[in-house]
Write a protein that holds these residues in place. Structure first.
Motif, short mmCIF file in Angstrom:
data_model
loop_
_atom_site.label_atom_id
_atom_site.label_comp_id
_atom_site.label_asym_id
_atom_site.label_seq_id
_atom_site.Cartn_x
_atom_site.Cartn_y
_atom_site.Cartn_z
N ALA A 38 7.40 9.07 6.55
CA ALA A 38 5.67 9.18 6.77
C ALA A 38 4.89 7.87 6.00
O ALA A 38 4.39 7.37 6.12
N GLN A 39 6.10 6.54 5.15
CA GLN A 39 5.92 5.87 5.20
C GLN A 39 6.45 4.93 4.93
O GLN A 39 7.93 4.98 5.20
N THR B 269 3.34 -0.81 0.45
CA THR B 269 3.98 0.08 0.86
C THR B 269 2.37 -0.03 1.97
O THR B 269 1.54 -0.40 2.26
N ARG C 159 1.29 3.49 4.98
CA ARG C 159 1.87 4.15 5.87
C ARG C 159 2.28 4.51 7.35
O ARG C 159 1.91 3.45 7.92
#
Length: 324
Positions: free
Chosen positions: A246-247, A305, A307
């Protein structure tokens, strides 16, 4: 901004969650080449359906079959009350508005006359046509240029006038085939505002684009086609769920590593000194990744990070190789 009159009520009414338009099993071949194979989709009032795919995937052919410009070899397109190209071609087409990929205007006719000409083709009464022409020119921000010829317009203004021409007869369904191609960011945002106003007014839109950020902003649901087939369809959240992660973690290293040192690290891609690592849970997986890199003697200078994006989903489903 002018109000957009709606004609979404069928005899007996229509539930907002019901399908306004349904395409089933559309197929089109050209000689031995299958351009579209068993494509099905549905559209609801007040909804934007993003139709995505690589070059040559069959998007424009699908749009052509839905609007009646291209005759399918198989399949059907039907409105909620049963009206279709087969049952009532003229009645069906009056309920569809098309903004084609290539600009379709008469360059030496004033903008107002362009709109009025398209409206006249639908047999609109003169008083209704005048009012609707005023409304759609105001909607696309061209009221002050109504007497000017498109030959004097910028590319973005021509695109907006094309949208006005597609709206003059007050269609329930609007098909837009890459309507922002070749326009500047200001014109693109103006077109977005137009489309969001139409959606808020209950119109149903099918939108093809190569720009993932446009689909992320506008689309309620997305259908991705490749080689003429639907490979995925759903909301953005449903499409994101198709990816194992998801990331992503973006890791900047102190030097360019030997690829052999990265062997055995799952989901890692490298660009120079930067690693991109897809993870399902940042809090759980970041520590394990840092430990693995340290064990390999790799110095980490920074970490960030990000997404997963719709582009990640698109590339995963259609491949990264360029196709023209």
């Amino acid at each position: 901004m002018p109000s957009i009159r709606l004609k979404l009520e069928t005899e007996g009414g229509m539930d907002d969650n019901s399908e306004l338009l349904s395409a089933r099993g559309l197929r089109k071949t050209y000689g031995d080449r299958v351009a579209v194979h068993e494509v099905s989709l549905a559209l609801r009032p007040g909804e934007v359906l993003g139709l995505l795919g690589p070059n040559g995937a069959g998007k424009s052919t699908t749009v052509g079959m839905i609007c009646g410009l291209t005759v399918p070899d198989a399949g059907s397109v039907t409105m909620a009350d049963g009206v279709s190209l087969a049952s009532d071609e003229a009645g069906y087409k009056r309920r569809i508005g098309l903004v084609p990929q290539d600009i379709a205007l008469y360059e030496d006719l004033p903008a107002r006359m362009n709109v009025e000409l398209f409206g006249a083709l639908y047999g609109m009464a003169p008083d209704v046509l005048k009012r609707r022409t005023d409304e759609v020119l105001a909607l696309v921000g061209l009221s002050d240029r109504a007497k000017d010829k498109p030959a004097t317009f910028s590319g973005g203004m021509k695109r907006r006038l094309n949208i006005a021409c597609a709206l003059v007869h007050d269609p329930e369904v609007i098909l837009l085939d890459e309507p922002t191609a070749g326009v500047d960011p200001q014109s693109r945002n103006a077109i977005f505002d137009n489309l969001e106003a139409l959606k808020a007014a209950g119109k149903a839109l099918i939108y093809t684009t190569h720009y993932m950020e446009e689909a992320e902003r506008l689309a309620d649901r997305i259908t991705i086609i490749d080689h003429g087939r639907v490979v995925a369809s759903g909301t953005q959240a449903q499409l994101f769920a198709l990816l194992p992660a998801a990331q992503t973690l973006q890791v900047d290293l102190g030097g360019e590593p030997d690829d052999a040192l990265l062997a055995g690290l799952p989901g890692v891609t490298r660009s120079g000194q930067r690693l991109e690592v897809r993870v399902a849970d940042v809090a759980r997986d970041a520590g394990a990744l840092m430990a693995a890199l340290a064990q390999r003697g790799l110095q980490v200078r920074g970490i960030a990070t990000a997404r997963v994006t719709l582009e990640d989903v698109f590339l995963q489903l259609t491949g990264r190789a360029l196709r023209d």
